[in-house]
Design a protein around this motif. Sequence first.
Motif: not given
Length: 273
Positions: A134-137, A221-230, A250-252
């Motif tokens: 909830d805090q992340c959102f 580290l919280i982002s609305k976007s995607a990560p990369t494998t590295l 939702q989040l991953n």
Amino acid sequence: MSRIVQNNLKIWKYDGQAVLETEDCAAVEFPLTIYIDGEEFATAVCSPTDLEQLTVGFLASEGIIRQIDDLASLIMDHDRGFAYAELKRKQTISKEFYSKRMIGSCCGKSRQFYFYNDAKTAKTVMSKQKISVDQCFHLMKQLQMRSEDFQLTGGVHNAALCTTGEVLASFSDIGRHNALDKIYGHCLMNQVPLQDKAIAFSGRISSEVVLKAAKIGVGILISKSAPTTLGISLAEDLGITAIGFARKTQLNIYSHPERIIEASGPKGDAVKM
């Protein structure tokens, strides 16, 4: 209007039926050249705001300084785009050293991809700070509310230094790495303790972004976007909890889920993976 945005630009827009002349705005792109002890070191292409914080954060990120007291002086020429840094302890600075890739292994992990300066300055984060979903959102919502320049132009990234409950300082820039350097500079200039802090971020969680977070010393580290494998591999290696696609409800969680609790309050349980 913010210095980040230039408005009243004449454009021709196709609206689905016809091409019409109208006005729009765009993100400003600005070169900042940094000198160290009288020698040109680097030029950052950036947004023309918070340039002192950017310079300090960039120098720290590159390993030139470790704390604000390492600078004897910093003179900013905001109009012409120059920063003149004088170090208290003079050092020989090789540009090749700061751009040369280090080929090596670190227990088979991803650190063989570091540049030399990254290996020197990016340390494993040991913070035990936890945060609820909830805090992340909430933090991502606060970041979005502060993102007027992005809403106007779609051309800047936003980054914020946060506690688990609120945004402390936010910065915008055309470069996602610049926005993080501005956070770093702000922390050094104001001696902000980082053990209990998080970063909310609008951009992709790339290896470069994870390295910046490690250099700053923030473990979440919280982002609305995607990560990369590295980026994911480095986050696991460097002790950073990387959270992507944090949108609405939702989040991953891509690394170190032990810092995430499923609900706010004393009954919240840590995520198990």
